[in-house]
Design a protein around this motif. Structure first.
Motif, PDB file in Angstrom:
ATOM      1  N   PHE A   1       1.458   9.449   0.935  1.00 14.19           N
ATOM      2  CA  PHE A   1       1.560   9.653   2.293  1.00 14.19           C
ATOM      3  C   PHE A   1       2.225  10.971   2.669  1.00 14.19           C
ATOM      4  O   PHE A   1       2.491  10.977   3.854  1.00 14.19           O
TER       5      PHE A   1
ATOM      6  N   ALA B   1       6.029  -1.440  -0.573  1.00 20.39           N
ATOM      7  CA  ALA B   1       6.139  -1.748   0.813  1.00 20.39           C
ATOM      8  C   ALA B   1       4.761  -1.724   1.225  1.00 20.39           C
ATOM      9  O   ALA B   1       3.713  -1.453   0.671  1.00 20.39           O
ATOM     10  N   ARG B   2       4.482  -2.341   2.706  1.00 24.13           N
ATOM     11  CA  ARG B   2       3.272  -2.422   3.460  1.00 24.13           C
ATOM     12  C   ARG B   2       3.490  -1.509   4.692  1.00 24.13           C
ATOM     13  O   ARG B   2       4.334  -1.694   5.356  1.00 24.13           O
ATOM     14  N   ILE B   3       2.459  -0.553   4.766  1.00 27.04           N
ATOM     15  CA  ILE B   3       2.246   0.196   6.041  1.00 27.04           C
ATOM     16  C   ILE B   3       1.049  -0.443   6.821  1.00 27.04           C
ATOM     17  O   ILE B   3       0.196  -0.287   6.098  1.00 27.04           O
TER      18      ILE B   3
ATOM     19  N   ASN C   1       0.686  -1.265   0.103  1.00 33.18           N
ATOM     20  CA  ASN C   1       0.057  -0.176  -0.006  1.00 33.18           C
ATOM     21  C   ASN C   1       0.624   1.185  -0.040  1.00 33.18           C
ATOM     22  O   ASN C   1       0.259   2.348   0.380  1.00 33.18           O
ATOM     23  N   PHE C   2       2.051   1.021  -0.502  1.00 26.24           N
ATOM     24  CA  PHE C   2       3.029   2.381  -0.404  1.00 26.24           C
ATOM     25  C   PHE C   2       4.143   1.865  -1.446  1.00 26.24           C
ATOM     26  O   PHE C   2       4.470   0.869  -1.580  1.00 26.24           O
TER      27      PHE C   2
ATOM     28  N   LYS D   1       7.387   0.896  11.591  1.00 31.23           N
ATOM     29  CA  LYS D   1       8.456   0.887  10.200  1.00 31.23           C
ATOM     30  C   LYS D   1       7.641  -0.105   9.109  1.00 31.23           C
ATOM     31  O   LYS D   1       6.843  -1.224   9.413  1.00 31.23           O
ATOM     32  N   ALA D   2       7.804   0.544   8.034  1.00 32.05           N
ATOM     33  CA  ALA D   2       7.278  -0.126   6.750  1.00 32.05           C
ATOM     34  C   ALA D   2       8.296  -1.052   6.204  1.00 32.05           C
ATOM     35  O   ALA D   2       9.613  -0.838   6.343  1.00 32.05           O
ATOM     36  N   GLN D   3       7.695  -2.292   5.870  1.00 38.83           N
ATOM     37  CA  GLN D   3       8.649  -3.206   5.491  1.00 38.83           C
ATOM     38  C   GLN D   3       8.471  -3.404   3.649  1.00 38.83           C
ATOM     39  O   GLN D   3       7.628  -3.456   3.052  1.00 38.83           O
TER      40      GLN D   3
END
Length: 106
Positions: free
Chosen positions: A99, A43-45, A27-28, A51-53
């Motif tokens: 974001f 990445a996923r928030i 979602n990022f 922390k986003a991974q």
């Protein structure tokens, strides 16, 4: 006369390995570039996670990045024709940063 007109079109076969078939939710996206490449990190928030991974990284030549942009634009147009306008709440119409985080650098 063009000899290619009489030849049947050869289709591109694409293999989707079972390990990738389920996909990866993101979602990022963070997009950076150099003079020779575009790098897209997906990445996923998650809520309450500080922390986003990064789940996947795709590296593209500039020409392929532009083709991807054109393909996304065409598919978004088709989607909106069928399902209606995609609305992004609280976001100016021309920004690509969902974001509000600063731009990436390569």
């Amino acid at each position: 006369m063009d000899n290619n007109q009489n030849k049947p079109q050869q289709g591109l076969q694409i293999e989707l390995p079972q390990a990738l078939a389920q996909g990866e939710y993101a979602n990022f996206a963070i997009i950076t570039h150099s003079s020779s490449d575009f790098v897209i990190d997906f990445a996923r928030i998650l809520p309450n996670v500080p922390k986003a991974q990064v789940r996947s990284r795709v590296i593209l030549a500039p020409e392929h990045a532009k083709r991807l942009l054109q393909a996304l634009q065409e598919n978004i147009y088709r989607y909106e024709q069928e399902f209606g306008t995609i609305r992004i709440p609280n976001q100016p119409a021309r920004t690509a940063n969902p974001f509000g985080i600063g731009k990436g650098e390569a």
